[in-house]
Structure formats: C-alpha cells, structure tokens
Design a protein around this motif. Structure first.
Motif: not given
Length: 243
Positions: A15-28, A56-62
């Motif tokens: 399975g592929g991973a979820g992307g990162g959540f960053r207010q400016n620029a999260g990683g794929g 899953a993706g995330t909605n937490q910056k850190n």
C-alpha cells in the motif's frame, strides 16, 4: 498451483502512504514496495495472501502521513510506502522510510526542510526533499518504484514501474505522491508519479493514490488547509502455467 508446476510468477505491491500535512508545503507519500520475479518455488498447499491498504493522510502539522501496509505472498513481503513529511524535523513530522520513502517539506521557501524518507533496496526509491520555488515552499515528491521523488521536477512524485513478470501485464504501479505547494507560490499542482501517485495540493486539494496500484497520496498546501490525501491500496498478482 497447477498439477505439474512448482513455480509461479508474482507481482507483490504494498500500500502507498498518505501525504504530509503542512500549512505551507507537505511532502508526498511514498509508493508501496514493488517486488516481482518470474520464478518462485511453491508446493501443493494453501497460501495466505495479504494485500496492503493505503496509509491515511493527516491534518496535524507535526505528524507525518501514515505509512502504507505491507503486502505478503508466501516468503515475499513488500513494505508499505513511507508517509510524507509534515512538520519540524525531529518533532514528529519527519518523512518516513518505507518501500519508497516519503517526500520532505519546506516552509515559506526558506529551505528549512526535513530530510525525505529512504526507500527499501530492491523495492523502491527515496522521497525528494522540500525545495525553494520562487522563494516559497514546495513539498518534496514521494519516491516511486522506478525513481526518486523530484526526479522529473520540484515536488513531482517518482514514477512507478511497468516492468513485471506477469505475462501481458503492462500497467504502471507504485508511483509516488506529489508534494504540496505554498499558497503564495506560482499556481501548480505537482503531479504524482506514473503508476497511481496522487497530485500535491495547490490550486486544488491533493489527490489520493489510485487503488490497487500502491500509489502515494498527495501532500497538502495552505490553500487547502485540510487532511492530506491517502495512499492507494496495493495488489498481489500470481500467474502459473497450466500443464
């Protein structure tokens, strides 16, 4: 296993991973690990098969994106993709290692970015670092089965592979997710890699990896300040000669 045959061809994609959540620029998100061969010895018995789910993706910056789950057939295990980076290095938001590694992130284009995740030898490649684009941030692309993130441009997901040992199958799988872009940068949704990688967020929200490809999910951007995209589920294919 068919009578008279003691080997099978296989393709096992995690399975592929979820992307990162960053207010400016999260990683794929990184693609799921990709393993294939023309000959695996088997015997006349039942075999358990596990098809890894997408992270899953995330909605937490850190908090980095969630890794994908492993896919397993017999002695073959493909490692789930590594989640995209989403926060300050060393503070829980590092990009994760995996079958292919997650992309790093960048904040405000000041090159204050974390390291991308590493891939697993023989299964996939590393994610790309976050980068400075016109003095604004671009999250790194997740790694794919064929190449590292950012190979084709800033934030691009690494391409997946079409090469496998299942006769007649030419479908691309295990592409990395695109990185998200800062909302003040020039408008651009960094594309996911060929093979089911989801695009990173900017003009629209990041998109999920495609099901049954092991593609990574796209990273988030400031314009779409919500959960980053999930990775796609993996797949297990087995073929053998009927005698």
């Amino acid at each position: 296993n068919a009578a008279g045959s003691n080997t099978v061809e296989y393709l096992v994609v995690a399975g592929g991973a979820g992307g990162g959540f960053r207010q400016n620029a999260g990683g794929g998100g990184g693609a799921g690990g990709y393993r294939t061969a023309a000959s695996l010895s088997v015997s006349a018995q039942g075999y358990s098969i596990t098809v890894g789910g997408g992270g899953a993706g995330t909605n937490q910056k850190n908090v980095s994106g969630n890794n994908g789950s492993n896919s397993v057939f017999s002695s073959i295990t493909s490692i789930g993709g590594g989640g995209g980076g989403s926060g300050f290095a060393g503070n829980g938001g590092d990009a994760n290692d995996g079958g292919s590694g997650g992309g790093g992130w960048d904040i405000d284009g000041d090159d204050f970015s974390n390291s991308p995740g590493a891939g697993t030898s023989g299964q996939g490649f590393a994610g790309g670092p976050g980068t400075n684009v016109s003095n604004f941030g671009q999250g790194g692309g997740g790694g794919g089965a064929l190449e590292a993130g950012n190979t084709d441009g800033a934030g691009y997901g690494g391409d997946g592979s079409t090469t496998n040992n299942i006769q007649g199958d030419t479908t691309a799988r295990a592409g990395g997710g695109g990185g998200g872009r800062d909302n003040r940068a020039p408008s651009f949704n960094a594309p996911g890699g060929d093979g089911g990688g989801g695009a990173g967020g900017y003009a629209t929200a990041g998109t999920a990896g495609t099901s049954n490809t092991g593609g990574g999910g796209g990273g988030s951007s400031h314009n779409y300040n919500s959960t980053s995209a999930a990775g796609g589920s993996g797949v297990v294919l087995i073929a053998y000669k009927v005698q």
